[in-house]
Design a protein around this motif. Structure first.
Motif, PDB file in Angstrom:
ATOM      1  N   VAL A  79     -11.062   0.085   6.194  1.00  0.00           N
ATOM      2  CA  VAL A  79      -9.838  -0.155   5.439  1.00  0.00           C
ATOM      3  C   VAL A  79      -8.766  -0.727   6.360  1.00  0.00           C
ATOM      4  N   ILE A  80      -8.149  -1.820   5.927  1.00  0.00           N
ATOM      5  CA  ILE A  80      -7.009  -2.409   6.616  1.00  0.00           C
ATOM      6  C   ILE A  80      -5.816  -2.288   5.674  1.00  0.00           C
ATOM      7  N   THR A  81      -4.702  -1.818   6.184  1.00  0.00           N
ATOM      8  CA  THR A  81      -3.542  -1.569   5.334  1.00  0.00           C
ATOM      9  C   THR A  81      -2.361  -2.453   5.712  1.00  0.00           C
ATOM     10  N   HIS A  82      -1.848  -3.177   4.723  1.00  0.00           N
ATOM     11  CA  HIS A  82      -0.572  -3.877   4.862  1.00  0.00           C
ATOM     12  C   HIS A  82       0.502  -2.962   4.270  1.00  0.00           C
ATOM     13  N   PRO A  83       1.457  -2.509   5.058  1.00  0.00           N
ATOM     14  CA  PRO A  83       2.495  -1.609   4.530  1.00  0.00           C
ATOM     15  C   PRO A  83       3.257  -2.204   3.345  1.00  0.00           C
ATOM     16  N   VAL A  84       3.456  -3.510   3.367  1.00  0.00           N
ATOM     17  CA  VAL A  84       4.100  -4.197   2.236  1.00  0.00           C
ATOM     18  C   VAL A  84       3.208  -5.346   1.802  1.00  0.00           C
ATOM     19  N   ASN A  85       3.367  -5.745   0.554  1.00  0.00           N
ATOM     20  CA  ASN A  85       2.569  -6.837   0.008  1.00  0.00           C
ATOM     21  C   ASN A  85       2.891  -8.147   0.711  1.00  0.00           C
ATOM     22  N   VAL A 136      -8.931  -4.774   2.255  1.00  0.00           N
ATOM     23  CA  VAL A 136      -7.546  -4.937   2.714  1.00  0.00           C
ATOM     24  C   VAL A 136      -6.607  -4.494   1.597  1.00  0.00           C
ATOM     25  N   ASP A 137      -5.955  -3.363   1.818  1.00  0.00           N
ATOM     26  CA  ASP A 137      -4.977  -2.861   0.862  1.00  0.00           C
ATOM     27  C   ASP A 137      -3.656  -3.571   1.130  1.00  0.00           C
ATOM     28  N   ASP A 138      -3.344  -4.540   0.273  1.00  0.00           N
ATOM     29  CA  ASP A 138      -2.187  -5.405   0.504  1.00  0.00           C
ATOM     30  C   ASP A 138      -0.925  -4.829  -0.142  1.00  0.00           C
ATOM     31  N   GLY A 139      -0.413  -3.768   0.468  1.00  0.00           N
ATOM     32  CA  GLY A 139       0.852  -3.200   0.017  1.00  0.00           C
ATOM     33  C   GLY A 139       0.804  -2.569  -1.356  1.00  0.00           C
ATOM     34  N   SER A 140      -0.313  -1.950  -1.711  1.00  0.00           N
ATOM     35  CA  SER A 140      -0.412  -1.307  -3.026  1.00  0.00           C
ATOM     36  C   SER A 140       0.607  -0.176  -3.156  1.00  0.00           C
ATOM     37  N   LYS A 141       1.159  -0.027  -4.360  1.00  0.00           N
ATOM     38  CA  LYS A 141       2.125   1.039  -4.622  1.00  0.00           C
ATOM     39  C   LYS A 141       1.521   2.173  -5.437  1.00  0.00           C
ATOM     40  N   ASP A 142       0.240   2.030  -5.763  1.00  0.00           N
ATOM     41  CA  ASP A 142      -0.442   3.097  -6.507  1.00  0.00           C
ATOM     42  C   ASP A 142      -1.348   3.881  -5.549  1.00  0.00           C
ATOM     43  N   ARG A 143      -2.430   4.450  -6.036  1.00  0.00           N
ATOM     44  CA  ARG A 143      -3.305   5.288  -5.211  1.00  0.00           C
ATOM     45  C   ARG A 143      -4.452   4.504  -4.570  1.00  0.00           C
ATOM     46  N   THR A 144      -4.385   3.177  -4.576  1.00  0.00           N
ATOM     47  CA  THR A 144      -5.460   2.368  -4.003  1.00  0.00           C
ATOM     48  C   THR A 144      -5.758   2.770  -2.564  1.00  0.00           C
ATOM     49  N   GLY A 145      -4.739   2.844  -1.729  1.00  0.00           N
ATOM     50  CA  GLY A 145      -4.940   3.189  -0.322  1.00  0.00           C
ATOM     51  C   GLY A 145      -5.542   4.560  -0.133  1.00  0.00           C
ATOM     52  N   GLU A 146      -5.063   5.530  -0.891  1.00  0.00           N
ATOM     53  CA  GLU A 146      -5.582   6.905  -0.803  1.00  0.00           C
ATOM     54  C   GLU A 146      -7.067   6.945  -1.154  1.00  0.00           C
ATOM     55  N   ILE A 147      -7.429   6.260  -2.229  1.00  0.00           N
ATOM     56  CA  ILE A 147      -8.834   6.226  -2.664  1.00  0.00           C
ATOM     57  C   ILE A 147      -9.706   5.563  -1.603  1.00  0.00           C
ATOM     58  N   LEU A 148      -9.220   4.479  -1.027  1.00  0.00           N
ATOM     59  CA  LEU A 148      -9.984   3.745  -0.023  1.00  0.00           C
ATOM     60  C   LEU A 148     -10.244   4.600   1.216  1.00  0.00           C
ATOM     61  N   HIS A 186      -4.897  -5.072  -4.364  1.00  0.00           N
ATOM     62  CA  HIS A 186      -3.481  -4.778  -4.585  1.00  0.00           C
ATOM     63  C   HIS A 186      -3.341  -4.052  -5.916  1.00  0.00           C
ATOM     64  N   ASN A 187      -2.954  -2.788  -5.852  1.00  0.00           N
ATOM     65  CA  ASN A 187      -2.788  -1.958  -7.050  1.00  0.00           C
ATOM     66  C   ASN A 187      -4.036  -1.952  -7.930  1.00  0.00           C
ATOM     67  N   GLU A 188      -5.157  -1.572  -7.335  1.00  0.00           N
ATOM     68  CA  GLU A 188      -6.437  -1.547  -8.057  1.00  0.00           C
ATOM     69  C   GLU A 188      -7.009  -0.128  -8.129  1.00  0.00           C
ATOM     70  N   GLU A 189      -6.149   0.878  -8.284  1.00  0.00           N
ATOM     71  CA  GLU A 189      -6.606   2.261  -8.257  1.00  0.00           C
ATOM     72  C   GLU A 189      -7.627   2.583  -9.351  1.00  0.00           C
ATOM     73  N   GLN A 190      -7.560   1.882 -10.457  1.00  0.00           N
ATOM     74  CA  GLN A 190      -8.445   2.191 -11.574  1.00  0.00           C
ATOM     75  C   GLN A 190      -9.872   1.697 -11.367  1.00  0.00           C
ATOM     76  N   VAL A 191     -10.042   0.703 -10.489  1.00  0.00           N
ATOM     77  CA  VAL A 191     -11.366   0.087 -10.367  1.00  0.00           C
ATOM     78  C   VAL A 191     -11.905   0.057  -8.949  1.00  0.00           C
ATOM     79  N   ILE A 192     -11.069   0.293  -7.931  1.00  0.00           N
ATOM     80  CA  ILE A 192     -11.497   0.057  -6.553  1.00  0.00           C
ATOM     81  C   ILE A 192     -12.668   0.941  -6.133  1.00  0.00           C
ATOM     82  N   ALA A 193     -12.680   2.198  -6.537  1.00  0.00           N
ATOM     83  CA  ALA A 193     -13.785   3.086  -6.157  1.00  0.00           C
ATOM     84  C   ALA A 193     -15.099   2.596  -6.756  1.00  0.00           C
ATOM     85  N   THR A 194     -15.046   2.173  -8.019  1.00  0.00           N
ATOM     86  CA  THR A 194     -16.251   1.666  -8.686  1.00  0.00           C
ATOM     87  C   THR A 194     -16.746   0.403  -8.006  1.00  0.00           C
ATOM     88  N   THR A 195     -15.830  -0.501  -7.672  1.00  0.00           N
ATOM     89  CA  THR A 195     -16.200  -1.765  -7.034  1.00  0.00           C
ATOM     90  C   THR A 195     -16.868  -1.527  -5.684  1.00  0.00           C
TER      91      THR A 195
END
Length: 257
Positions: free
Chosen positions: A84-90, A60-72, A31-40
């Motif tokens: 990748v599994i996407t939850h539209p809202v948290n 599982v992208d749990d309703g992120s509002k940043d670029r987490t989903g795009e990166i994933l 959830h909102n992990e755009e800064q670290v998700i690619a590295t992880t």
């Protein structure tokens, strides 16, 4: 008697880690992990490749509002082992884990947080014990949290022990390995921070065995922890008292007369 996956005696390419002979699903709630998700995710792929012939990383992208989903989705296009599994809202931490669990289709299911506070290499410490136990549970060594979060965790642990009869060193440590058969046969009902306690309760109720292993907890470098938010804590208490009552009634109904 539970079936037990085994590990081959063939060493991994580094000559020290036994190669996992069974398939493995890694579940990562994010959830909102755009800064670290690619590295992880990249680090997990690089680490596990010599250790496991068949594995997947279910994020599982749990309703992120940043670029987490795009990166994933870019990572998933680059490597078919990433799903990748996407939850539209948290929906909450528990909901993210449950979605990942339902999607996991390998023989073993492991989960960890995606925020970089655990090192996936320490999963190798679990390998020698999965033959002997039904689950391997990590507990945090030198937990990198504020004293208030540590105090809250201690109190929660005592409460879970008192109400659910679950006694482990670190209830909410997000570094645990289960058999996927157990994960799929269990109907997990909580959707918030109560999820770890529920999993452990149902593991105990099914008379499964577990081994606890210490893993290092690293300082959070990016993002913001949400586990101590009053809304999260209140939801966990509500779920605990509601479901503890429901499960107690179920136990009474199923008890031999």
């Amino acid at each position: 008697m539970h079936s037990t996956p085994s590990f081959s005696s063939k060493a991994a390419s580094d000559g020290s880690v036994p190669k996992l002979a069974h398939s493995l699903s890694i579940v990562l709630p994010a959830h909102n992990e755009e800064q670290v998700i690619a590295t992880t995710v990249t680090y997990i792929l690089e680490t596990l490749s010599p250790w496991a012939d068949e594995f997947e990383v279910v994020v599982v992208d749990d309703g992120s509002k940043d670029r987490t989903g795009e990166i994933l989705h870019v990572l998933a296009e680059q490597d078919q082992r990433v799903r990748v599994i996407t939850h539209p809202v948290n929906q909450g931490y528990g909901a993210a884990l449950v979605s990942g669990f339902k999607a996991a289709d390998k023989e073993l299911t492991f989960f960890m947080d995606s925020d970089g506070q655990f090192d996936i290499r320490e999963i190798s410490l679990f390998f020698p014990f999965i033959d002997q136990y039904d689950a391997v549970l990590g507990y945090r060594i030198d937990r990198q949290d504020t004293w208030m979060r540590k105090l809250n965790a201690w109190g929660w642990k005592q409460l879970i022990g008192l109400i659910l009869g679950v006694h482990v060193r670190d209830v909410d440590c997000a570094f645990k390995l289960y058999r996927t058969a157990f994960i799929h046969q269990s109907q997990f009902e909580t959707r918030g921070a109560m999820i770890n306690a529920e999993i452990l309760y149902k593991l105990k109720r099914a008379d499964y065995t577990f081994k606890e292993i210490g893993v290092h907890h690293l300082p959070r470098r990016t993002g913001k922890a949400t586990g101590a938010h009053p809304r999260v804590i209140l939801r966990a208490f509500k779920e605990l008292f509601y479901y503890a009552r429901q499960w107690r009634l179920q136990e009474r109904k199923s008890a031999p007369r």
